[in-house]
Design an enzyme around this catalytic site. Structure first.
Site, short mmCIF file in Angstrom:
data_model
loop_
_atom_site.label_atom_id
_atom_site.label_comp_id
_atom_site.label_asym_id
_atom_site.label_seq_id
_atom_site.Cartn_x
_atom_site.Cartn_y
_atom_site.Cartn_z
CB SER A 155 -14.24 -35.41 70.59
OG SER A 155 -13.38 -34.57 71.33
CE LYS B 79 -16.67 -39.10 71.74
NZ LYS B 79 -18.08 -39.27 71.31
CE1 TYR C 295 -15.30 -39.14 75.14
CE2 TYR C 295 -13.59 -37.49 74.83
CZ TYR C 295 -14.92 -37.87 74.78
OH TYR C 295 -15.88 -36.97 74.35
#
Length: 341
Positions: free
Chosen positions: A168, A209, A205
């Site tokens: 991401s 990533k 998160y």
């Protein structure tokens, strides 16, 4: 490279190119997290390319079977298979790999679409913080265990398999703090209950990533250039999926607003996964170890490229091999056989 919020928004409003197509006749494609969101939409695209086998790797048998039926209704493809895997359970990952060794045959494309977005600390039965185990331990574990099948496929069928890890752009917005960089057990510390405070979990998160990016780059650095295999990291952009379903309170309102105004559909985001898996067939080497965003190779964050980032990447790799070696003794053996030190 840095990514401002304005640049992020501009990217979200940019037109998305159509999905890349390829002839997958006779080839085997495995997609993790294939029952919903990006994984399901990518599976639909792969199905339209008529692969010899399309394996939907899902945690839930009921949801996976429903996805098989929806996929068949949407595409007419009748050869999709449901294989169960729970990335929050190392034994489940090992069983999946064992089954593939027995029954899988060739493996041309492995799309590792695995993520857990949570702001709450929760330990798996293996004793790891759940989102890190899913994204940063089990994802590499499966990659290692299926690596021999991918290389064997390359040798027997004169092809170049692809290992696609869904990362991401949020990796641009985080780094590793000094106390982690100076810690001899980086992964263990970041996954510990003591470290996973409410503040730290609010950006968990982003961290997972960033670690995906480090894994892809470290793996590629150790993959001999003569090995016909490509690993790349893909950014699908912000998409309307179930990933942020755990958001609550004010955060849920912000997430809902963001998704409704700027997010891509899951189908649009899935085009990036397919791009990383089949695009540039005439020169797949150009994707080796690369981060791909908006259908083009893109520079990773300044932190990843910094001396501190490079050092952290190597240390994270060594710790990963040590940890996964205790989970499955095949991991260091596979790393030693197919990858350089």
């Amino acid at each position: 490279m840095k990514l401002s919020f304005f640049t992020f928004l501009r990217g979200q409003f940019s037109p998305q190119p159509p999905v890349v197509k390829a002839d997958l006749a006779g080839k085997t494609v495995v997609v993790l997290g294939a029952n919903t969101g990006l994984g399901f939409e990518a599976s639909k695209h792969f199905a339209s390319m008529n692969p010899g086998r399309l394996i939907l790797a899902c945690r839930s048998e009921a949801k996976g079977q429903a996805a098989i039926e929806k996929l068949q209704a949407a595409t007419g493809y009748t050869k999709a298979e449901l294989w169960l895997i729970d990335l929050a359970d190392f034994e489940s990952v090992k069983k999946f790999a064992d089954k593939f060794e027995r029954d899988g045959g060739r493996l041309d494309i492995l799309v590792e679409n695995a993520a857990l977005s949570t702001r709450k600390y929760e330990a798996t039965k293996d004793g790891w913080e759940a989102s890190m185990q899913v994204s940063n331990l089990s994802t590499p574990l499966l990659a290692f265990l299926l690596l021999p099948a991918m290389i064997k496929t390359a040798e027997e069928h004169a092809t170049v398999p692809r290992l696609v890890v869904v990362a991401s752009e949020v990796h641009y917005w985080t780094t590793l703090e000094k106390k982690i960089l100076e810690n001899p057990d980086m992964l263990k510390t970041m996954a510990s209950a003591e470290y996973c405070t409410e503040k730290m979990m609010s950006s968990r998160y982003l961290l997972t990533k960033l670690l995906n990016i480090f894994f892809v780059r470290a793996f590629n650095d150790r993959l001999p250039s003569s090995t016909p295999l490509v690993i790349d990291a893909i950014n699908p952009g912000l998409c309307k999926t179930e990933l942020m379903r755990e958001a609550d309170g004010i955060a849920s309102l912000f997430v809902a607003l963001l998704l409704n105004i700027v997010a891509f559909s899951a189908e649009q985001g899935s085009r990036q996964l397919v791009y990383g898996a089949v695009a540039n067939a005439e020169n797949p080497e150009a994707f080796r170890g690369q981060y791909i965003s908006a259908c083009q190779v893109t520079e990773v964050s300044d932190f990843v490229l910094s001396p501190e980032g490079v050092k952290a990447q190597d240390r994270l790799w060594d710790e990963l091999i040590e940890i996964l070696g205790k989970v499955d003794s095949r991991v260091p053996a596979i790393a030693s056989q197919y990858l350089s030190a």
